[in-house]
Design a protein around this motif. Structure first.
Motif, PDB file in Angstrom:
ATOM      1  N   VAL A 106      -2.586  54.336 -29.003  1.00 20.49           N
ATOM      2  CA  VAL A 106      -1.647  53.439 -28.305  1.00 20.49           C
ATOM      3  C   VAL A 106      -1.773  51.978 -28.750  1.00 20.49           C
ATOM      4  O   VAL A 106      -1.215  51.081 -28.114  1.00 20.49           O
ATOM      5  CB  VAL A 106      -1.832  53.526 -26.772  1.00 20.49           C
ATOM      6  CG1 VAL A 106      -1.482  54.914 -26.271  1.00 20.49           C
ATOM      7  CG2 VAL A 106      -3.259  53.138 -26.372  1.00 20.49           C
ATOM      8  N   SER A 107      -2.484  51.719 -29.829  1.00 19.44           N
ATOM      9  CA  SER A 107      -2.615  50.342 -30.307  1.00 19.44           C
ATOM     10  C   SER A 107      -2.655  50.287 -31.828  1.00 19.44           C
ATOM     11  O   SER A 107      -3.219  51.178 -32.472  1.00 19.44           O
ATOM     12  CB  SER A 107      -3.871  49.680 -29.732  1.00 19.44           C
ATOM     13  OG  SER A 107      -5.032  50.310 -30.222  1.00 19.44           O
ATOM     14  N   GLY A 129       1.015  49.984 -26.599  1.00 17.23           N
ATOM     15  CA  GLY A 129       2.112  50.659 -25.899  1.00 17.23           C
ATOM     16  C   GLY A 129       2.034  52.155 -26.100  1.00 17.23           C
ATOM     17  O   GLY A 129       1.457  52.640 -27.068  1.00 17.23           O
ATOM     18  N   ARG A 132       3.289  55.690 -21.278  1.00 15.29           N
ATOM     19  CA  ARG A 132       3.223  55.159 -19.917  1.00 15.29           C
ATOM     20  C   ARG A 132       3.267  53.636 -19.865  1.00 15.29           C
ATOM     21  O   ARG A 132       3.144  53.055 -18.792  1.00 15.29           O
ATOM     22  CB  ARG A 132       1.943  55.658 -19.233  1.00 15.29           C
ATOM     23  CG  ARG A 132       1.867  57.184 -19.113  1.00 15.29           C
ATOM     24  CD  ARG A 132       0.604  57.608 -18.406  1.00 15.29           C
ATOM     25  NE  ARG A 132       0.501  59.051 -18.296  1.00 15.29           N
ATOM     26  CZ  ARG A 132      -0.509  59.697 -17.712  1.00 15.29           C
ATOM     27  NH1 ARG A 132      -1.510  58.992 -17.188  1.00 15.29           N
ATOM     28  NH2 ARG A 132      -0.530  61.007 -17.664  1.00 15.29           N
ATOM     29  N   GLN A 133       3.422  53.016 -21.016  1.00 16.09           N
ATOM     30  CA  GLN A 133       3.419  51.557 -21.055  1.00 16.09           C
ATOM     31  C   GLN A 133       4.396  51.063 -22.114  1.00 16.09           C
ATOM     32  O   GLN A 133       4.392  51.552 -23.250  1.00 16.09           O
ATOM     33  CB  GLN A 133       2.005  51.040 -21.379  1.00 16.09           C
ATOM     34  CG  GLN A 133       1.911  49.531 -21.458  1.00 16.09           C
ATOM     35  CD  GLN A 133       0.505  49.080 -21.815  1.00 16.09           C
ATOM     36  OE1 GLN A 133      -0.433  49.872 -21.865  1.00 16.09           O
ATOM     37  NE2 GLN A 133       0.348  47.791 -22.072  1.00 16.09           N
ATOM     38  N   ALA A 134       5.224  50.107 -21.757  1.00 17.50           N
ATOM     39  CA  ALA A 134       6.166  49.533 -22.717  1.00 17.50           C
ATOM     40  C   ALA A 134       5.397  48.804 -23.812  1.00 17.50           C
ATOM     41  O   ALA A 134       4.440  48.072 -23.538  1.00 17.50           O
ATOM     42  CB  ALA A 134       7.112  48.562 -22.008  1.00 17.50           C
ATOM     43  N   SER A 135       5.792  49.005 -25.060  1.00 19.75           N
ATOM     44  CA  SER A 135       5.113  48.353 -26.181  1.00 19.75           C
ATOM     45  C   SER A 135       5.243  46.840 -26.077  1.00 19.75           C
ATOM     46  O   SER A 135       6.325  46.306 -25.860  1.00 19.75           O
ATOM     47  CB  SER A 135       5.706  48.843 -27.506  1.00 19.75           C
ATOM     48  OG  SER A 135       5.472  50.224 -27.676  1.00 19.75           O
ATOM     49  N   ASP A 136       4.119  46.171 -26.250  1.00 22.83           N
ATOM     50  CA  ASP A 136       4.093  44.712 -26.158  1.00 22.83           C
ATOM     51  C   ASP A 136       3.164  44.193 -27.252  1.00 22.83           C
ATOM     52  O   ASP A 136       2.091  44.771 -27.495  1.00 22.83           O
ATOM     53  CB  ASP A 136       3.580  44.278 -24.786  1.00 22.83           C
ATOM     54  CG  ASP A 136       3.959  42.846 -24.455  1.00 22.83           C
ATOM     55  OD1 ASP A 136       4.890  42.309 -25.093  1.00 22.83           O
ATOM     56  OD2 ASP A 136       3.327  42.274 -23.551  1.00 22.83           O
ATOM     57  N   THR A 185       8.969  42.604 -22.041  1.00 22.93           N
ATOM     58  CA  THR A 185       7.954  42.936 -23.038  1.00 22.93           C
ATOM     59  C   THR A 185       8.653  43.086 -24.387  1.00 22.93           C
ATOM     60  O   THR A 185       9.750  43.639 -24.471  1.00 22.93           O
ATOM     61  CB  THR A 185       7.229  44.250 -22.683  1.00 22.93           C
ATOM     62  OG1 THR A 185       8.202  45.280 -22.433  1.00 22.93           O
ATOM     63  CG2 THR A 185       6.363  44.071 -21.449  1.00 22.93           C
ATOM     64  N   GLU A 187       8.170  44.063 -28.606  1.00 23.61           N
ATOM     65  CA  GLU A 187       7.398  44.629 -29.713  1.00 23.61           C
ATOM     66  C   GLU A 187       7.831  43.954 -31.010  1.00 23.61           C
ATOM     67  O   GLU A 187       9.003  43.978 -31.371  1.00 23.61           O
ATOM     68  CB  GLU A 187       7.622  46.136 -29.822  1.00 23.61           C
ATOM     69  CG  GLU A 187       6.870  46.768 -30.977  1.00 23.61           C
ATOM     70  CD  GLU A 187       7.145  48.250 -31.115  1.00 23.61           C
ATOM     71  OE1 GLU A 187       6.427  48.922 -31.880  1.00 23.61           O
ATOM     72  OE2 GLU A 187       8.095  48.745 -30.462  1.00 23.61           O
ATOM     73  N   VAL A 203      11.217  46.646 -22.533  1.00 26.79           N
ATOM     74  CA  VAL A 203      11.076  46.874 -21.100  1.00 26.79           C
ATOM     75  C   VAL A 203      12.108  47.857 -20.553  1.00 26.79           C
ATOM     76  O   VAL A 203      11.888  48.512 -19.529  1.00 26.79           O
ATOM     77  CB  VAL A 203      11.160  45.537 -20.333  1.00 26.79           C
ATOM     78  CG1 VAL A 203      12.566  44.973 -20.367  1.00 26.79           C
ATOM     79  CG2 VAL A 203      10.676  45.698 -18.903  1.00 26.79           C
ATOM     80  N   PHE A 206      11.436  51.380 -19.092  1.00 26.18           N
ATOM     81  CA  PHE A 206      10.642  51.524 -17.871  1.00 26.18           C
ATOM     82  C   PHE A 206      11.289  50.835 -16.677  1.00 26.18           C
ATOM     83  O   PHE A 206      10.651  50.590 -15.659  1.00 26.18           O
ATOM     84  CB  PHE A 206       9.234  50.953 -18.113  1.00 26.18           C
ATOM     85  CG  PHE A 206       8.475  51.699 -19.163  1.00 26.18           C
ATOM     86  CD1 PHE A 206       7.627  52.747 -18.831  1.00 26.18           C
ATOM     87  CD2 PHE A 206       8.625  51.376 -20.509  1.00 26.18           C
ATOM     88  CE1 PHE A 206       6.936  53.443 -19.806  1.00 26.18           C
ATOM     89  CE2 PHE A 206       7.935  52.068 -21.488  1.00 26.18           C
ATOM     90  CZ  PHE A 206       7.091  53.106 -21.142  1.00 26.18           C
TER      91      PHE A 206
END
Length: 232
Positions: A106-107, A129, A132-136, A185, A187, A203, A206
Motif C-alpha cells: 500500500v505504499s 493508499g 480501504r484508504q484513498a491514495s495520498d 486527497t 495522488e 477522495v 470514498f
C-alpha cells in the motif's frame, strides 16, 4: 569446495611464467578502464539516490537490501526483498533519471531527477493508499548531496478547483462541490519519460455515493503540472 593442485614439471613452470608476464602486461590498461568506469559512476542517477537517500519512507529498507534489489534488476529479475517490517518490497522501474519502488503493498516511492540552473534537484513522491484508504502523496525535494530542500520553492500544490471543469451556467456550483469534499486527497505520479507531474483527486472513491455521482460529472481524470525550475 575443495580444489586440487597438480605438481608441475619444468616445462609447465616455464609456460606458467610466460602466462604470468602476459597477465601483468595487460593488467594496467584494465585498471585504467576500471578507474574511468568508477569516475563515470560519480554522475548522479536515480539508482544512486535510492542507494543513499535517508528518508522516512525508505527506513524499512536497509542499504544492503537496496543494493541486492538493484543487482537482481540488472540481471532482469525482480527481487521481492524482505523489509524491516517482515513484508516484501520490490522495484517497479529503474532508469537513469527515474526509479520507482513498491515499499509495501500500500505504499510506493518514486525518485525523479529534475534539471535546474545550478545542475539538478531530486524529487521524491511517496504515496500511501489501498482498498480501504484513498491514495495520498507527499512530494519532497533534495539537492545533489541529498539534503532536504524547501518544498514550497519547487512545488505549488494545486487548488481543489483545478481538478474540476464546471461549465458556465451549470446548476452545480464549485462552492457546493467544495462542501462535499472537506478533506481532499491527491495522488501524484512522476513521469519516467519527461518532467511532467500528474495529479489525480482520489477522495471520490470514498465519498457518499450520492455526492460522488454529482462530483464525477465535473471531475477531471487528472491534471498535469509542468516543470520549469518549479512545478506550478
Amino acid at each position: 569446495m575443495r580444489f586440487s593442485i597438480r605438481r608441475k614439471n619444468k616445462k609447465s613452470l616455464l609456460v606458467a611464467a610466460v602466462a604470468f608476464l602476459l597477465s601483468v602486461a595487460f593488467a594496467a590498461p584494465c585498471a585504467a578502464q576500471d578507474s574511468h568506469a568508477q569516475s563515470s559512476e560519480d554522475a548522479l542517477t536515480a539508482r544512486e539516490v535510492f542507494k543513499r537517500l535517508e528518508s522516512p519512507a525508505l527506513e524499512i529498507l536497509k542499504k544492503n537490501t537496496r543494493l541486492d534489489m538493484l543487482d537482481y534488476w540488472d540481471v532482469d529479475s525482480v527481487y521481492r526483498a524482505k523489509n524491516a517490517m517482515s513484508g516484501l518490497s520490490w522495484l517497479v522501474d529503474v532508469k537513469p533519471g527515474y526509479l520507482k519502488v513498491q515499499i509495501t503493498p500500500v505504499s510506493s516511492l518514486e525518485i525523479k531527477l529534475l534539471p535546474e540552473k545550478k545542475g539538478e534537484v531530486v524529487m521524491t513522491v511517496y504515496t500511501i493508499g489501498g482498498d480501504r484508504q484513498a491514495s495520498d502523496s507527499n512530494v519532497s525535494f533534495y539537492d545533489r548531496n541529498l539534503k532536504p530542500l524547501d518544498t514550497k520553492k519547487y512545488f505549488r500544490e494545486p487548488e481543489l478547483k483545478e481538478f474540476f471543469d464546471i461549465p458556465k451556467g451549470s446548476l452545480t456550483t464549485y462552492k457546493e462541490i467544495k462542501e462535499m469534499i472537506p478533506f481532499p486527497t491527491v495522488e501524484y505520479s512522476a513521469c519516467a519519460e519527461n518532467d511532467e507531474l500528474s495529479a489525480r483527486l482520489t477522495v471520490g472513491e470514498f465519498m457518499n455515493i450520492d455526492d460522488y455521482n454529482i462530483v464525477k460529472l465535473f471531475l477531471k481524470p487528472e491534471i498535469s503540472l509542468r516543470w520549469n525550475g518549479r512545478y506550478k
